[in-house]
Scaffold this active site. Structure first.
Site, PDB file in Angstrom:
ATOM      1  N   LYS A   1       0.632  -1.440  -0.203  1.00 15.53           N
ATOM      2  CA  LYS A   1      -0.059   0.346   0.222  1.00 15.53           C
ATOM      3  C   LYS A   1       0.995   1.106  -0.048  1.00 15.53           C
ATOM      4  CE  LYS A   1      -4.624  -2.211   1.216  1.00 15.53           C
ATOM      5  NZ  LYS A   1      -3.713  -3.749   1.734  1.00 15.53           N
TER       6      LYS A   1
HETATM    7  C1  LIG Z   1      -4.099  -5.232   1.166  1.00 16.30           C
HETATM    8  C2  LIG Z   1      -3.059  -6.037   0.684  1.00 16.30           C
HETATM    9  C3  LIG Z   1      -3.730  -6.971   0.257  1.00 16.30           C
HETATM   10  C4  LIG Z   1      -4.890  -6.890  -0.731  1.00 16.30           C
HETATM   11  O1  LIG Z   1      -4.957  -5.905  -2.317  1.00 16.30           O
HETATM   12  P1  LIG Z   1      -6.217  -5.225  -2.387  1.00 16.30           P
HETATM   13  O2  LIG Z   1      -5.986  -4.545  -3.187  1.00 16.30           O
HETATM   14  O3  LIG Z   1      -7.326  -4.473  -1.451  1.00 16.30           O
HETATM   15  O4  LIG Z   1      -6.889  -6.608  -3.126  1.00 16.30           O
HETATM   16  C5  LIG Z   1      -3.347  -8.096   0.085  1.00 16.30           C
HETATM   17  N1  LIG Z   1      -2.146  -8.396   0.975  1.00 16.30           N
HETATM   18  C6  LIG Z   1      -1.643  -7.830   1.836  1.00 16.30           C
HETATM   19  C7  LIG Z   1      -0.134  -7.331   2.295  1.00 16.30           C
HETATM   20  C8  LIG Z   1      -2.357  -6.227   1.108  1.00 16.30           C
HETATM   21  O5  LIG Z   1      -1.742  -5.511   2.417  1.00 16.30           O
END
Ligand SMILES: *Cc1c(COP(=O)(O)O)cnc(C)c1O
Length: 481
Positions: A126
């Site tokens: 993120k």
């Molecule tokens: C947010 C997250 C995901 C999922 O990603 P999306 O964009 O919501 O599909 C997968 N792995 C981790 C570690 C995350 O923080």
């Protein structure tokens, strides 16, 4: 580039990027989407191969953003994508790559590799988009002379990524609600050790859904929302999605360096933001072969890609798993994909997502569902047992410790390997964030980047509150002034 709503609003007067950036949902409750998908020519693609990450980010974003001066946008990309920000690498990785690609090995004739997206300040993917979002917000607010108060709820990754992106930024305050005592000690330490005056951590007596409910109810008070300029940085923000498209290009260049012409990507998925960015890169013209959607035990998306039936779950039906950032009951970015799937028919999307409010829809008999294959989508799911086995296998076979979400990605990637086609698995977090699962699999603690030694013992700054909407409003009012 101008933006419309997936449900038809803004069609007569599409909005600019900056309005979409600060605005959240479209006025009709839909999500913003570009009027047309920009294209990349093969010649451009060859040129982009030579660019640094920051230059590539500028090249991709320029196709979506024309209401920020190019020189300013370029400076924002350069400030964001630096080896100093994305410094938490493995010993074998170069920080200058920002998203280094690590080859694992040849499996069933397919080169299998990991694209590290988790070298940023909070050790989850993120940060890739959120760091840029922080800089875009500061710029857009400054240009308009406005302020914003971000109110959000988190069970871990999103909240810390938002706080590390917005700490110390002009014109922004962050009020982040989390369930008291329910985040991992590492995640708590990451968030609560921030001492910046514009960050407010609120630990609520309740579970994540209770926190989210407080956020929702504060937002329902439109007068309060307006007076205190309440905003959000959740995963439906289009700027986040498009910033994520950049690393698909980057990963593609790295994986084709040895001569392949197509690449498949496997994506640990929850709210469908990450893999949607891959779809956008493919629609722009990047030769992606397969987009492998990997889910955990919460199989909402896997079910759709296999059957055409999208059935959302109630929160009581949503399982708590050992890849918690993928524990979703519905996928908040999915509406954008469906809009594209039905050829931009907003009336159809409106009808389908009215059905979603009643539980879901069935596209199995719809010609639009055939596009799934055309777009390269396949899917699969993983479970706790698979996750532990994959973590053990990858550590034993390749000497790399991977996090539980990435393990789900590898588990499903292995179901879709093709000889000669590189398979790039997106590494969405570092294992230290989910150490209990790593210890269960490997009987030793997860490796910890140097900067994170001892963070659990740093002084913590947070407020404990009941899940009380009016107390929350008072708190915001007192701190916004
Ligand atoms: C947010 C997250 C995901 C999922 O990603 P999306 O964009 O919501 O599909 C997968 N792995 C981790 C570690 C995350 O923080």
């Amino acid at each position: 580039m101008r933006y419309i709503s997936t449900r038809g609003a803004l069609a007569d007067a599409p909005q600019g990027f900056s309005d979409s950036l600060l605005g959240g949902l479209a006025p009709d409750g839909g999500l913003t989407w570009p009027v047309q998908m920009p294209r990349v020519t093969p010649a451009e693609l060859e040129r982009w191969r030579q660019l640094s990450y920051a230059e590539l980010a500028f090249a991709v974003l320029s196709k979506f953003i024309d209401d920020i001066e190019p020189a300013v946008l370029k400076a924002l990309c350069e400030k964001t994508y630096t080896p100093q920000v994305y410094c938490n690498t493995r010993p074998s990785e170069r920080a200058a790559d920002i998203t280094p690609l690590t080859a694992l090995g040849l499996e069933q004739g397919a080169p299998l590799s990991l694209l590290a997206l988790s070298n940023g300040p909070t050790l989850a993917f993120k940060d890739m988009a959120m760091q840029l979002l922080g800089n875009l917000f500061e710029h857009a607010l400054g240009a308009r002379g406005e302020q914003i108060n971000i109110l959000g709820a988190t069970s871990g990754d999103t909240g810390s990524a938002a706080e590390y992106a917005l700490r110390g930024k002009q014109g922004v305050r962050v009020f982040m609600l989390s369930p008291h005592g329910r985040m991992s000690p590492f995640q708590q330490a990451q968030m609560f050790s921030l001492q910046d005056a514009n960050i407010f951590n609120i630990a609520m007596h309740g579970v994540f859904d209770d926190c989210q409910d407080v956020v929702k109810r504060v937002n329902e008070d439109l007068a309060f929302k307006k007076q205190y300029r309440i905003g959000a940085v959740n995963s439906i923000n289009f700027a986040r999605v498009v910033a994520q498209a950049v690393y698909y290009f980057r990963g593609w260049f790295a994986a084709t360096a040895a001569g392949a012409t197509e690449v498949s990507f496997a994506v640990p998925s929850g709210n469908f933001g990450n893999v949607l960015a891959g779809h956008i890169a493919r629609r722009m013209g990047l030769p992606i072969r397969k987009l492998v959607v990997a889910t955990n035990e919460n199989r909402v998306l896997d079910e759709f890609f296999r059957t055409g039936v999208y059935r959302i779950r109630k929160s009581a039906e949503t399982l708590e798993t050992s890849s918690p950032s993928m524990d979703i009951s519905k996928a908040s970015n999915f509406e954008r994909f469906v809009f594209d799937l039905v050829g931009g028919d907003a009336a159809r999307v409106r009808e389908l997502f009215t059905q979603v409010e009643r539980g879901g829809f069935d596209l199995s008999a719809d010609p639009a569902f055939q596009r799934i294959a055309e777009y390269g989508f396949v899917s699969g799911c993983s479970s706790h047992t698979h996750r532990l086995a994959v973590i053990r296998d990858v550590a034993g076979r390749y000497g790399e410790v991977i996090d539980p979400h990435t393990a789900d990605g590898i588990k499903v990637a292995r179901e879709y390997l093709e000889p000669g086609v590189p398979m790039v698995v997106l590494e969405t977090a570092q294992p230290v964030k989910f150490s209990a699962t790593i210890e269960a699999a490997l009987h030793r603690p997860a490796p910890r980047p140097a900067a994170f030694e001892g963070i659990e013992s740093l002084p913590k700054r947070f407020e404990v509150m009941d899940t009380d909407v009016s107390a929350m409003k008072d708190y915001i009012a007192r701190h916004v002034g």
